[in-house]
Design a protein around this motif. Structure first.
Motif, PDB file in Angstrom:
ATOM      1  N   ARG A  39     -51.432   8.151 -64.696  1.00  0.00           N
ATOM      2  CA  ARG A  39     -50.710   8.507 -63.277  1.00  0.00           C
ATOM      3  C   ARG A  39     -50.150   7.382 -62.752  1.00  0.00           C
ATOM      4  N   ARG A  42     -47.600   5.353 -64.727  1.00  0.00           N
ATOM      5  CA  ARG A  42     -46.193   5.964 -64.859  1.00  0.00           C
ATOM      6  C   ARG A  42     -45.534   6.065 -63.453  1.00  0.00           C
ATOM      7  N   VAL A  43     -46.100   6.350 -62.326  1.00  0.00           N
ATOM      8  CA  VAL A  43     -45.464   6.247 -61.029  1.00  0.00           C
ATOM      9  C   VAL A  43     -45.123   5.051 -60.573  1.00  0.00           C
ATOM     10  N   ALA A  46     -41.923   3.901 -62.851  1.00  0.00           N
ATOM     11  CA  ALA A  46     -40.869   4.694 -62.320  1.00  0.00           C
ATOM     12  C   ALA A  46     -40.349   3.981 -60.931  1.00  0.00           C
ATOM     13  N   THR A  97     -42.021   8.512 -67.055  1.00  0.00           N
ATOM     14  CA  THR A  97     -41.850   9.854 -66.564  1.00  0.00           C
ATOM     15  C   THR A  97     -40.430  10.450 -67.158  1.00  0.00           C
ATOM     16  N   LEU A  99     -38.183  11.727 -66.042  1.00  0.00           N
ATOM     17  CA  LEU A  99     -37.028  11.767 -64.783  1.00  0.00           C
ATOM     18  C   LEU A  99     -36.421  10.480 -64.832  1.00  0.00           C
ATOM     19  N   MET A 100     -36.671   9.539 -65.493  1.00  0.00           N
ATOM     20  CA  MET A 100     -36.042   8.034 -65.360  1.00  0.00           C
ATOM     21  C   MET A 100     -34.329   8.388 -65.432  1.00  0.00           C
ATOM     22  N   TRP A 103     -33.575   9.021 -61.847  1.00  0.00           N
ATOM     23  CA  TRP A 103     -33.933   8.012 -60.810  1.00  0.00           C
ATOM     24  C   TRP A 103     -32.910   6.823 -61.002  1.00  0.00           C
ATOM     25  N   ALA A 198     -40.053  11.653 -54.566  1.00  0.00           N
ATOM     26  CA  ALA A 198     -39.885  11.062 -56.046  1.00  0.00           C
ATOM     27  C   ALA A 198     -41.339  10.291 -56.418  1.00  0.00           C
ATOM     28  N   SER A 202     -42.907  11.927 -60.068  1.00  0.00           N
ATOM     29  CA  SER A 202     -42.966  11.019 -61.154  1.00  0.00           C
ATOM     30  C   SER A 202     -44.568  10.917 -61.554  1.00  0.00           C
ATOM     31  N   GLU A 203     -45.508  11.017 -60.611  1.00  0.00           N
ATOM     32  CA  GLU A 203     -46.988  11.051 -61.242  1.00  0.00           C
ATOM     33  C   GLU A 203     -47.319  12.257 -62.262  1.00  0.00           C
TER      34      GLU A 203
END
Length: 205
Positions: A39, A42-43, A46, A97, A99-100, A103, A198, A202-203
């Motif tokens: 976690r 990753r965050v 991001a 993540t 969602l790159m 972002w 965000a 992202s986590e």
């Protein structure tokens, strides 16, 4: 002799059960620590990616102005941060993540959009983002210290260094007119709300 063997049987069985339970606890602890580390990496990966996209947007608008070298300096440090997290997610086999791509676009738009409002608004964006990130690093440091400071020694060193540099960026923004931006408090609060959302997403994704 038979009596000794008879007594040792239950003791051996009890020892086997206790040993198995200990292995289970260790496995669960190790799994929980891997999840925690996943976690965090990753965050942070991001977040640093989003930061370089924000500065890229600011440079696209203000790169040729007097503020250009200052923004470039902060941008370069964020690139170093991202490079380190690129290494860490590979080393620890952490999935970035999903969602790159979002972002990527959102960061650039935020940077360029605030820069279009003027240097002061760009600096207000820097203050808002860096304050949120430094607080987030502090929270992570606290969690890792509570979990196992020796096990996380190397990562703690990285987070403390990057936290201090984010604080420097925050202070740089204040020193270069962030609070003179139109509707500074509103702008800062809106940006920080977006940053916290965000981070939360992202986590987990």
């Amino acid at each position: 002799m038979e009596r000794v063997v008879a007594r040792s049987g239950p003791l051996l069985a009890r020892g086997a059960v206790l040993g198995w339970q200990l292995l289970q606890r260790r496995a669960l602890g190790s799994r929980a620590q891997r999840q925690l580390l996943g976690r965090i990496l990753r965050v942070d990966h991001a977040g640093e990616f989003g930061a370089i996209r924000i500065y890229a947007g600011q440079m696209a608008v203000l790169g040729g102005s007097a503020a250009g070298p200052l923004i470039q300096q902060m941008w370069d440090q964020e690139k170093e941060h991202l490079e380190k997290f690129n290494e860490l997610i590979v080393d620890h086999r952490v999935r970035p993540t999903l969602l790159m791509p979002i972002w990527n676009v959102a960061g650039f738009m935020l940077g360029a959009g605030t820069a279009l409002l003027g240097k002061e608004s760009a600096m207000a964006c820097t203050v808002a983002v860096e304050e949120t990130i430094s607080q987030h690093y502090n929270n992570q440091i606290r969690v890792l210290m509570e979990d196992d400071p020796e096990r996380h020694k190397d990562l703690l060193e990285v987070l403390r260094k990057f936290r201090d540099e984010e604080v420097e960026h925050h202070d740089t923004g204040l020193a270069h007119g962030a609070e003179m931006a139109p509707a500074y408090s509103l702008l800062k609060n809106v940006i920080q709300a977006g940053c916290k959302a965000a981070i939360y997403i992202s986590e987990r994704i």
